[in-house]
Design an enzyme around this catalytic site. Structure first.
Site, PDB file in Angstrom:
ATOM      1  CB  SER A  93      -0.953  -0.044   1.189  1.00 33.75           C
ATOM      2  OG  SER A  93      -1.966   0.919   1.085  1.00 33.75           O
ATOM      3  CG  ASP A 194      -7.133  -3.157  -2.448  1.00 36.37           C
ATOM      4  OD1 ASP A 194      -7.649  -2.532  -1.508  1.00 36.37           O
ATOM      5  OD2 ASP A 194      -5.908  -3.190  -2.643  1.00 36.37           O
ATOM      6  CG  HIS A 224      -5.302  -2.900   0.937  1.00 34.84           C
ATOM      7  ND1 HIS A 224      -4.791  -2.417  -0.253  1.00 34.84           N
ATOM      8  CD2 HIS A 224      -4.652  -2.221   1.931  1.00 34.84           C
ATOM      9  CE1 HIS A 224      -3.880  -1.478   0.000  1.00 34.84           C
ATOM     10  NE2 HIS A 224      -3.772  -1.351   1.316  1.00 34.84           N
TER      11      HIS A 224
END
Length: 261
Positions: A93, A194, A224
């Site tokens: 991320s 996600d 995610h």
């Protein structure tokens, strides 16, 4: 302020190949700890720092910016470079965002990138209100534990500090603008489902980087936080294969330079 149990940074010395890992926004090293341990078990020198403002209270993040998080990653990278012949960088991320920025800024010093659901642009139009909203509302509900695997939990803040989030949105356009400067080998993992970072972010990265050695892998059974999800072992295994292909890791035992072909 004391660090939350389980949020501690992780380091282990190994051979002459280093691997730096960066966790995500409001997250902690816990989300990448299994990945880090797998890399270390296979002989790499691994560094997984706790980013400034993370791992304590969400209020502490209000005092930090993307420059602080990037500085933390850069310090860890330079530390690894002082001990290792090659250094790879990976991130989840926002950790992927920081890894891309490091590759843009440090060029050939980065041996390769492994990215998991990286973020490089805003996907929610409501983020445009952050410059004003951050002065009216201190935080919003957290974004942690977007995981498909039953009983898996990410150690992350229960609230999203809006001043810090606004700073992250200011990093994204900088990273996007310099994506063509990324020339290193790239291994990118993306989850079709996600709920935090839209898959379009990965498409943007793949479309704009200048790397010629690029591999993209789907994570069909993960959300995610894929490093704690059902496809985690795929990430770990492919990462090691990626490193081995680009180094002579399987022949390293004492840190000496290998003979050139």
């Amino acid at each position: 302020m004391s660090i939350l149990p389980g949020a501690e940074p992780y380091e282990r010395d190994g051979g002459p190949v280093g691997f730096l890992l960066a966790h995500g926004f409001t997250g902690t090293p816990q989300s990448l700890r299994p990945w880090a341990e797998r890399l270390a078990d296979d002989g790499l020198t691994v560094s997984l720092p706790l980013l400034p403002g993370h791992g304590t209270r969400w209020e502490d993040m209000q005092l930090t910016t993307w420059q602080d998080w990037y500085a933390g990653i850069e310090r860890a990278f330079d530390n690894l470079r002082g001990r290792c012949r090659q250094v790879f960088v990976g991130g989840l991320s926002m950790g992927g965002t920081l890894a891309l920025r490091l590759a843009e800024q440090r060029g050939e010093q980065v041996a390769g990138l492994v990215l998991v659901n990286p973020s490089v642009h805003a996907d929610d139009a409501r983020l445009k209100a952050l410059p004003v909203l951050k002065h009216l509302v201190r935080s919003l509900p957290g974004i942690g534990s977007d995981i498909r695997k039953e009983d898996a939990v990410e150690l992350a803040y229960s609230r999203v500090p809006l001043k810090a989030l606004h700073s992250l949105t200011r990093l994204w356009p900088l990273v996007q603008a310099d994506l063509p400067q990324v020339t290193q080998p790239v291994l990118l993992f993306r989850s079709p489902q996600d709920h935090v970072v839209a898959p379009a972010n990965s498409e943007t990265v793949l479309a704009r980087i200048s790397s010629t050695d690029v591999t993209a892998e789907q994570l069909p059974d993960s959300y995610h936080v894929a490093t704690l999800d059902n496809d985690a072992d795929l990430i770990f295994t492919r990462s090691l294969e990626f490193v081995r292909r680009l180094t002579t890791l399987d022949r390293q035992d004492d840190g000496k330079d290998d003979a050139k072909d």
